[in-house]
Design an enzyme around this catalytic site. Structure first.
Site, short mmCIF file in Angstrom:
data_model
loop_
_atom_site.label_atom_id
_atom_site.label_comp_id
_atom_site.label_asym_id
_atom_site.label_seq_id
_atom_site.Cartn_x
_atom_site.Cartn_y
_atom_site.Cartn_z
N SER C 285 0.81 -1.21 0.00
CA SER C 285 0.00 0.00 0.00
C SER C 285 0.84 1.26 0.00
O SER C 285 1.86 1.36 0.66
CB SER C 285 -0.90 0.04 1.21
OG SER C 285 -1.48 1.31 1.30
N ARG C 338 1.82 9.33 -7.42
CA ARG C 338 2.38 8.05 -7.83
C ARG C 338 3.29 8.14 -9.05
O ARG C 338 4.34 7.52 -9.09
CB ARG C 338 1.24 7.09 -8.14
CG ARG C 338 0.50 6.73 -6.89
CD ARG C 338 -0.70 5.89 -7.18
NE ARG C 338 -1.23 5.43 -5.91
CZ ARG C 338 -2.33 4.70 -5.79
NH1 ARG C 338 -3.01 4.37 -6.86
NH2 ARG C 338 -2.74 4.32 -4.60
#
Lengths: 246, 222, 645
Positions: C285, C338
């Protein structure tokens, strides 16, 4: 690494199955059990044989689709994991691995190592929910919930519905599965309103579907990939008595 | 409620716990045999048990509970076997409490012993079987004291008896904690206590009953 | 060129959704029973949509290829779900969530859609809590939040490291309730193989029963696809083994626009690849970046020593470590979005500072946090992730830093939909990851769950009525229609073709080859040259596949080889489409990085003048796909170069 694989092969639900033995060489110890089976299947396809069918999907231990009873243990010889998380380094070079499908009347074999687990869905359909429709809901913080209760509910809610508890239980009992859902919802105020109907309906469905009776051996707890505790089964029993007596 | 799996198990557990209590009483009376008083305490205890009205009522419950426990045990075992029509090739390597897997077996062994035990004692009391030779009724009552001592002096009987008691211990070891779990008693604070009590209880019962034949075989009258 | 009608309602952005709902057509309860809706996929979007539509009274049929609807890959999402509740009182608002999502998506998403997403985000949390989703709580009994990449507020709700699981099980429970009530009919182990169009409207699907191999027809007044993303084009991805882009490609072949196929997200924190037999990648995660610090050795020789196994990471002194994210992006540090984090990792590894046996890994270190918060707190937050890592890699992350590397994770591109989530085929809807709508060129963490549930619970159940209101006079669709027959026939022919090839190589052989082309040439760094080569190579591979693939077994049984073959055939088409789109988009934005278009210090350089549009591709049989453009108009958000420094 090299392995001797004794795998259950069965054409379809009606056919009679049998064990077939395969030898597999050049298996990396970093690969997972399912990747080892992929490798075996590649060799079968090379020979125009039908590959071994097994259920799998996420391959990260959360979808609950993979199964396999390996050398007498669901999800193999490690605890707190699913078969897709089982690594070949857990075995010794040259080991014989006996791979069987989940065995239970309520989980009939579909093909090879694939079994039908819709019985679990049917149990959930009997009450594994809070009866709220979409929309018209009060603010999420309107009901404070004790952290301990919420944490306990989460412990139970982690169940991935893989069926290892049924597979491990000598009685093929589904009590751990049912108790996990009943506990999850019984521990939360949202779920407590329907607690009585829920436990009644889910238990009677469980009985109807042909699962065995719990004899508290604890095999389910030992094999549950999410390490769900049998204290949930005790809670299910309590909920059940309260519902019947109240 | 009794249509359900959990309901049936509840009854099994309650009957089982009741039998556990009975075993303590029974052991208490049997231990009176060890008192070198010519059977005074033993006879008094046995006499109380066979004459008291409340105990009579309990006797009905006891047999009811016993039969219930056995019938349900067998029923559940059959049901469980049906639940897995095709068994595994490699079976049950999971970490479980060892004796829990053999409850039906230990149960049946205990049942066999119970048959023997009933023939030896209870049937005599009912007058279905004659008292062994040389045992004379005392004051119109069967002399169970001497019957017991006679039997325990027979090494074959005693060793078989001890063997059975060991199996009883195995059965109880899982049964005790299992009954609490079935009743819904499971709490991190008390689980160790329940398990420890179960272990101590099962050992105490098996040991307690076994001490008696050992005493009569090796130490009595010496 | 066809006019792209995105049906964005008039009015200020913040009021569009309210105005839409006030003016839309509704279906009365008596008529709802007469209308059938097909939903394909049981993930967050599909399950929540089917449950909500069932509750409203529509007749719903829902399909999944797994053995149970609870298996859908939404279940694997770990980190959390965003909402603009502002419970932590750190200044969050609907507008801020909207703004962050637009900015995070590098200004390639539709403003109106994203605002609506932010608006309904709060209702999702309410809904899930009411269903009994055990979100993390504070000792006071109220919900806890944590922060996530790309945001400066804590707005992420979570349930340990299994938020996706808990949300999916919530939707699954709502779905189960409707199945019990009979408003939803469930078809598991059933895969959609084609869309049926009658008189220009989507009216049904053709499926294969995966157990018996039977090809079946299913009819409805509207069809909703909620089949997730197509990341498995890359073979190795964090997607489930069965995740596929087939439904999307099927509707694309029937005329639906495929939008922005090149926008794929590379997740920065995955467990590095171990070897040839690897079948999938496991994600750790992103929430780990809250407390973990990412670094590589400062000195190349240290990195070399580590790669050879001669040096342990714990032996590298603090001053010899390069915390490159903290260095390059002081404002956001380890919490940059990201795409930025992934590219930075690739940059370091390409420059020779990578660690691990392959040199394709960087460290994610918890030592500082363990010192600051104690092992217990870290264990509470990430215990299960650490355990998972240890099982896979055989190293204890409490003692030695984790190794991570980027991997394909999510696809922002997908089937084009208008404001109502309807595709350009009337009556065909696409929801969740399989549509293109809300994330632009890059998705922020904890936004996928938000979008899936927003579409399923709160958007589609409204907007679909606007269409169905005009269908109340349409009788139940007959499966005997000629259109169903011909669709079924073409599906059967496709299967027969695959079965009859009996070639040399297995399906996986081609899938792996495709994956390699995609990762090397259409991956994190793309160039004109790499993309042109990729297109040629994929074309050739596709020809080879159809000539030489080997599918064992028969079509009338449970046959995973056939299932894979059908999916890989579609991936080949998708891969080519992705490369074409990437080639067309002469700019770097979000997850799409064209090496020709970067700033001097290696940051993505957008071209807003020429490329501020969604690229819509339409299938042309036997010819190259045709490109349409939906211009993106920003009324509220000021378009800026993203800056996380």
């Amino acid at each position: 690494m090299k392995f001797k694989l004794k795998i259950w092969r069965q054409e379809n639900a009606q056919a009679k199955g049998k064990f077939v033995t395969y030898e597999l060489d050049n298996v990396s110890d970093d690969c997972s059990f399912l990747e080892m089976l992929d490798q075996l299947n590649e060799t079968l396809v090379d020979k125009f044989d039908k590959p071994v069918c097994f259920d799998h999907d996420c391959r990260e231990g959360i979808c609950g689709m993979c199964s396999l009873y390996i050398n007498g243990r669901p999800h193999g010889n490690d605890s707190g994991i699913t078969t897709c998380q089982l690594h070949m380094r857990r075995f010794k070079d040259g080991d014989t691995l006996v791979v069987e499908p989940w065995r239970a009347k309520a989980f009939p074999v579909i093909k090879d190592l694939v079994v039908d687990r819709t019985a679990f869905d049917k149990i959930i359909q009997e009450g594994g929910y809070v009866s709220v429709n979409t929309g018209g809901i009060p603010d999420a913080n309107a009901i404070p919930i004790k952290k301990v209760d919420s944490d306990l509910a989460m412990d139970a809610a982690q169940c991935i519905g893989c069926g290892a508890c049924v597979a491990a239980c000598k009685n093929a009992s589904a009590m751990l599965f049912v108790s996990a859902k009943v506990s999850h919802l019984a521990l939360l105020p949202q779920g407590s309103l329907e607690a009585k109907e829920r436990v009644d309906n889910m238990v009677s469905k469980m009985d109807e579907l042909g699962f065995g009776y719990c004899s508290n051996t604890g095999a389910c707890e030992a094999e549950c990939p999410k390490e769900i505790k049998i204290s949930n089964i005790a809670r299910l029993n309590r909920e059940f008595f309260v519902s019947k007596l109240g | 409620m009794l249509n359900s799996s959990i309901g049936k198990k509840l009854l099994m557990a309650l009957a089982g716990l009741f039998l556990c209590v009975f075993l303590v009483v029974h052991l208490g009376i049997n231990l009176c045999l060890l008192r070198d008083d010519g059977g005074e305490w033993f006879r008094a205890a046995a006499g109380f048990m066979s004459s008291n009205k409340i105990i009579k009522v309990f006797e009905v419950f006891l047999f009811g509970g016993l039969i219930l426990h056995i019938i349900y045990g067998i029923f559940i075992e059959i049901k469980n076997r049906i639940s897995r029509p095709i068994s595994y090739n490699k079976t049950y390597a999971s970490q479980t409490s060892y004796f829990s897997k053999y409850m039906i077996h230990t149960g049946m062994i205990i049942f066999a012993f119970l048959g023997l035990h009933l023939i030896n004692f209870y049937f005599v009391k009912l007058g279905w079987t004659p008292a062994p030779q040389g045992i004379v009724a005392v004051e119109d009552k069967h002399d169970f004291y001497n019957m017991a001592i006679n039997l325990f002096q027979n090494p074959v009987y005693s060793f078989v008896y001890i063997g059975f008691m060991i199996f009883l211990g195995f059965h109880l070891h899982h049964a005790f904690q299992s009954a609490f779990q079935t009743l819904g008693v499971n709490h991190t604070k008390y689980n160790t206590l329940i398990k420890a009590t179960g272990t101590i209880y099962s050992i105490a019962i098996a040991l307690g009953f076994s001490v008696i034949p050992v005493y009569f075989l090796f130490f009595w009258g010496k | 060129m066809a006019q792209i009608e995105s049906k964005i309602p008039k009015g200020p952005v913040a009021e569009k959704w309210t105005l839409y709902k006030d003016g839309q057509n509704l279906v009365n309860p008596a008529n709802k029973r007469k209308l059938d809706v097909i939903v394909v996929g049981t993930g967050l979007a599909g399950a929540s949509a089917a449950a909500s539509l069932g509750e409203m009274g529509f007749n719903v049929k829902i399909y999944c290829y797994q053995d149970s609807p609870r298996r859908a890959h939404s279940i694997a999402a770990q980190g959390g779900i965003n909402a603009a509740k502002n419970y932590p009182n750190d200044g969050d608002s609907v507008h801020r969530l909207f703004y962050d999502t637009i900015k995070g998506g590098d200004y390639r998403a539709r403003e109106a859609n994203v605002h609506r997403l932010a608006e309904v985000s709060n209702s999702i949390i309410d809904q899930c809590v009411a269903q009994g989703v055990p979100f993390a709580r504070e000792y006071g009994g109220l919900l806890d939040n944590r922060s996530f990449g790309g945001a400066q507020v804590s707005r992420t709700f979570y349930a340990r490291g299994q938020t996706g699981q808990q949300l999916l099980l919530g939707a699954y429970s709502a779905l189960s309730r409707q199945i019990k009530k009979g408003t939803v009919e469930m078809f598991n182990r059933t895969e959609m193989l084609d869309l049926v169009i009658v008189d220009g409207k989507a009216r049904g699907i053709i499926t294969r029963d995966l157990v018996t191999g039977k090809i079946e027809r299913h009819a409805a007044h509207a069809v909703v696809i909620a089949t997730g993303g197509y990341g498995n084009v890359f073979f190795l991805s964090t997607n489930a083994m069965g995740s596929n882009g087939s439904a999307a490609i099927q509707v694309y072949r029937k005329g639906a626009y495929f939008a922005n196929p090149c926008f794929t997200q590379i997740h920065p924190t995955c467990i590095p690849v171990h070897g040839e037999s690897q079948s999938k990648l496991t994600l750790m995660s992103e929430s780990l970046r809250n407390d973990g610090r990412i670094w590589v050795p400062k000195k190349k020789e240290d990195a070399e020593q580590i790669r050879k196994g001669l040096l342990k990471p714990t032996a590298i002194k603090e001053e010899d470590r390069d915390y490159y994210l903290e260095r390059r992006y002081p404002a956001f540090g380890n919490l940059v979005p990201r795409d930025v984090a992934s590219r930075a990792a690739k940059e370091r590894c390409d420059a020779g500072f990578g660690v691990g046996a392959t040199g394709l890994a960087v460290y994610l270190d918890f030592a500082t946090s363990i010192q600051r918060l104690g092992k217990k707190v870290i264990e509470e937050r990430y215990g299960n992730l650490f355990q998972m890592y240890e099982k896979i890699v055989d190293e204890n992350p409490y003692e030695t830093p984790m190794m991570i590397y980027p991997a394909i994770h999510y696809t922002m591109g997908g089937i084009w939909v208008d404001y109502e989530l309807m595709t350009n085929i009337p009556g065909l809807y696409a929801i969740g990851e399989c549509n293109f709508s809300d994330h632009g060129a890059n998705r922020l963490g904890a936004s996928a769950l938000m979008q899936g549930l927003a579409d399923g619970y709160f958007v589609l159940p409204y907007t679909i009525q606007n269409y169905l209101a005009n269908e109340i006079r349409t009788p139940r669709i007959q499966k005997s229609m000629q259109e169903f027959e011909s669709a079924e026939k073409s599906v059967k022919e496709r299967i027969d073709k695959l079965m009859s090839i009996k070639g040399k190589h297995s399906v996986d052989f081609y899938h792996k080859k495709l994956g390699k082309i995609m990762w090397d040439k259409v991956g994190m760094g793309r160039t004109k040259e790499s993309l042109t080569t990729a297109i040629a190579e994929i074309k050739a591979l596709s020809v080879e596949f159809w000539k030489d693939v080997r599918v064992t077994g028969t079509k009338d049984e449970l046959n995973p080889e056939l299932e894979k073959a059908l999916r890989v055939a579609d991936f080949l088409e998708l891969g080519e489409l992705m490369a074409m789109d990437a080639l067309n988009r002469e700019e770097s934005c979000g997850g799409h990085f064209r090496e020709e278009h970067q700033t001097e210090d290696g940051e993505a350089k957008r071209n807003d003048i020429d490329f501020m549009y969604a690229a819509l591709w339409q299938y042309k049989e036997g010819k190259a796909a045709e490109l349409f453009k939906e211009p993106l108009v920003y009324e509220v958000v000021e378009v800026k170069q993203r800056n996380y420094k």
